[in-house]
Write a protein that holds these residues in place. Structure first.
Motif, PDB file in Angstrom:
ATOM      1  N   UNK A  77       0.795  -1.226   0.000  1.00 36.99           N
ATOM      2  CA  UNK A  77       0.000   0.000   0.000  1.00 36.99           C
ATOM      3  C   UNK A  77       0.830   1.280   0.000  1.00 36.99           C
ATOM      4  N   UNK A  78       2.161   1.172  -0.017  1.00 38.19           N
ATOM      5  CA  UNK A  78       3.010   2.355  -0.011  1.00 38.19           C
ATOM      6  C   UNK A  78       3.973   2.314  -1.195  1.00 38.19           C
ATOM      7  N   UNK A  79       4.395   3.504  -1.601  1.00 39.68           N
ATOM      8  CA  UNK A  79       5.227   3.609  -2.796  1.00 39.68           C
ATOM      9  C   UNK A  79       6.712   3.508  -2.495  1.00 39.68           C
ATOM     10  N   UNK A  80       7.120   3.603  -1.229  1.00 43.10           N
ATOM     11  CA  UNK A  80       8.538   3.629  -0.892  1.00 43.10           C
ATOM     12  C   UNK A  80       8.980   2.319  -0.244  1.00 43.10           C
ATOM     13  N   UNK A  81      10.244   1.986  -0.475  1.00 45.36           N
ATOM     14  CA  UNK A  81      10.900   0.887   0.226  1.00 45.36           C
ATOM     15  C   UNK A  81      12.146   1.446   0.899  1.00 45.36           C
ATOM     16  N   UNK A  82      12.587   0.805   1.959  1.00 44.86           N
ATOM     17  CA  UNK A  82      13.765   1.255   2.702  1.00 44.86           C
ATOM     18  C   UNK A  82      14.889   0.257   2.501  1.00 44.86           C
ATOM     19  N   UNK A  83      16.027   0.722   1.984  1.00 47.71           N
ATOM     20  CA  UNK A  83      17.163  -0.159   1.740  1.00 47.71           C
ATOM     21  C   UNK A  83      18.151  -0.206   2.891  1.00 47.71           C
ATOM     22  N   UNK A  84      18.130   0.801   3.762  1.00 47.60           N
ATOM     23  CA  UNK A  84      19.102   0.832   4.857  1.00 47.60           C
ATOM     24  C   UNK A  84      18.609   1.777   5.947  1.00 47.60           C
ATOM     25  N   UNK A  85      19.155   1.608   7.145  1.00 49.55           N
ATOM     26  CA  UNK A  85      18.837   2.537   8.231  1.00 49.55           C
ATOM     27  C   UNK A  85      19.355   3.930   7.921  1.00 49.55           C
ATOM     28  N   UNK A  86      20.481   4.038   7.207  1.00 48.26           N
ATOM     29  CA  UNK A  86      20.985   5.362   6.832  1.00 48.26           C
ATOM     30  C   UNK A  86      19.982   6.089   5.941  1.00 48.26           C
ATOM     31  N   UNK A  87      19.371   5.359   5.006  1.00 50.54           N
ATOM     32  CA  UNK A  87      18.350   5.978   4.157  1.00 50.54           C
ATOM     33  C   UNK A  87      17.186   6.480   5.009  1.00 50.54           C
ATOM     34  N   UNK A  88      16.759   5.684   5.970  1.00 51.69           N
ATOM     35  CA  UNK A  88      15.641   6.060   6.827  1.00 51.69           C
ATOM     36  C   UNK A  88      16.002   7.277   7.680  1.00 51.69           C
ATOM     37  N   UNK A  89      17.252   7.369   8.124  1.00 55.77           N
ATOM     38  CA  UNK A  89      17.660   8.564   8.876  1.00 55.77           C
ATOM     39  C   UNK A  89      17.463   9.825   8.035  1.00 55.77           C
ATOM     40  N   UNK A  90      17.701   9.717   6.735  1.00 54.48           N
ATOM     41  CA  UNK A  90      17.439  10.841   5.844  1.00 54.48           C
ATOM     42  C   UNK A  90      15.965  11.180   5.777  1.00 54.48           C
ATOM     43  N   UNK A  91      15.107  10.141   5.720  1.00 51.68           N
ATOM     44  CA  UNK A  91      13.666  10.388   5.744  1.00 51.68           C
ATOM     45  C   UNK A  91      13.275  11.138   7.018  1.00 51.68           C
ATOM     46  N   UNK A  92      13.792  10.646   8.154  1.00 55.08           N
ATOM     47  CA  UNK A  92      13.401  11.249   9.431  1.00 55.08           C
ATOM     48  C   UNK A  92      13.849  12.697   9.496  1.00 55.08           C
ATOM     49  N   UNK A  93      15.001  13.003   8.953  1.00 53.13           N
ATOM     50  CA  UNK A  93      15.433  14.403   8.923  1.00 53.13           C
ATOM     51  C   UNK A  93      14.482  15.231   8.073  1.00 53.13           C
ATOM     52  N   UNK A  94      14.031  14.676   6.947  1.00 52.60           N
ATOM     53  CA  UNK A  94      13.040  15.367   6.119  1.00 52.60           C
ATOM     54  C   UNK A  94      11.743  15.562   6.891  1.00 52.60           C
ATOM     55  N   UNK A  95      11.294  14.517   7.610  1.00 54.47           N
ATOM     56  CA  UNK A  95      10.055  14.614   8.383  1.00 54.47           C
ATOM     57  C   UNK A  95      10.174  15.687   9.463  1.00 54.47           C
ATOM     58  N   UNK A  96      11.353  15.782  10.086  1.00 50.08           N
ATOM     59  CA  UNK A  96      11.545  16.756  11.168  1.00 50.08           C
ATOM     60  C   UNK A  96      11.577  18.186  10.628  1.00 50.08           C
ATOM     61  N   UNK A  97      12.234  18.396   9.500  1.00 51.31           N
ATOM     62  CA  UNK A  97      12.361  19.759   8.966  1.00 51.31           C
ATOM     63  C   UNK A  97      11.140  20.195   8.165  1.00 51.31           C
ATOM     64  N   UNK A  98      10.293  19.232   7.768  1.00 50.90           N
ATOM     65  CA  UNK A  98       9.111  19.604   6.972  1.00 50.90           C
ATOM     66  C   UNK A  98       8.156  20.505   7.749  1.00 50.90           C
ATOM     67  N   UNK A  99       8.215  20.447   9.069  1.00 52.43           N
ATOM     68  CA  UNK A  99       7.325  21.265   9.896  1.00 52.43           C
ATOM     69  C   UNK A  99       7.448  22.746   9.542  1.00 52.43           C
ATOM     70  N   UNK A 100       8.676  23.237   9.430  1.00 53.58           N
ATOM     71  CA  UNK A 100       8.852  24.658   9.145  1.00 53.58           C
ATOM     72  C   UNK A 100       8.532  24.996   7.693  1.00 53.58           C
ATOM     73  N   UNK A 101       8.556  23.995   6.807  1.00 47.53           N
ATOM     74  CA  UNK A 101       8.172  24.232   5.423  1.00 47.53           C
ATOM     75  C   UNK A 101       6.677  24.367   5.223  1.00 47.53           C
TER      76      UNK A 101
END
Length: 206
Positions: A53-77
């Motif tokens: 049901x989702x379009x994304x897959x996670x290949x590594x924890x490092x990739x997910x850390x990038x997602x989480x940084x995006x999720x955290x900074x999206x608030x101010x956007x």
């Protein structure tokens, strides 16, 4: 060219305040994401149901850390806002809830969510959706929140029904998944709908 219609919510509605922890009375916390959540999110995205049901897959924890940084900074956007749903005592991740496609000028957004396999059947998604929709509509002043899901995703349809998102129709061939184009159910709540009571959803199954 000046607009004849004032913005429903002004710029800075999100960026001008700290992202809150949303109150729930159910043994859960709906809180901003933290870098330490990466292993749990990576594990969640290994679940075949997430791939369905989702379009994304996670290949590594490092990739997910990038997602989480995006999720955290999206608030101010002010275009998206993401929360972790965690156990109130252990802080173990149970899922995610988010506002996507935020249009402050229109007072509109789309709500989205997922749960980890171990949390399913405990009412986590209805609790989180109720908390976020109550906050958005009745605390912040959004006018309309939409919820969309593939028509084949019966679990998401049950979440929408339990949380007061009225079914408004079907968007034909609206979203591409791995297995092809899917029709999507469109549900919505508007601010004029009655707000659920503060403890609503804490004992919901599903």
């Amino acid at each position: 060219m000046p607009s004849l219609i004032p913005d429903v919510l002004p710029p800075g509605t999100f960026a001008g305040r700290e992202q809150p922890v949303l109150p729930v009375a159910s043994g859960l916390r709906v809180r901003p994401w933290e870098p330490k959540d990466a292993p749990a999110v990576f594990a969640a995205f290994q679940d075949p149901l997430m791939h369905q049901w989702h379009a994304r897959a996670a290949d590594s924890e490092d990739e997910v850390r990038g997602w989480i940084e995006e999720w955290r900074t999206s608030w101010t956007g002010e275009r998206h806002a993401f929360w972790a749903v965690a156990d109130a005592e252990s802080d173990e991740i149970a899922g995610r809830v988010a506002l996507r496609c935020v249009a402050l000028e229109d007072g509109a957004a789309e709500i989205a969510y997922w749960t980890v396999p171990a949390a399913r059947g405990r009412g986590v998604a209805p609790i989180a959706v109720t908390a976020l929709s109550r906050w958005a509509l009745h605390d912040i002043g959004f006018h309309r929140i939409e919820l969309l899901h593939a028509t084949g995703n019966e679990a998401s349809c049950r979440v929408a029904d339990k949380t007061g998102f009225a079914l408004e129709g079907t968007k034909r061939s609206a979203l591409l998944h791995q297995d092809g184009w899917h029709d999507m159910h469109l549900h919505a709540r508007v601010r004029a709908d009655a707000a659920p009571p503060p403890g609503y959803g804490e004992s919901m199954p599903g």
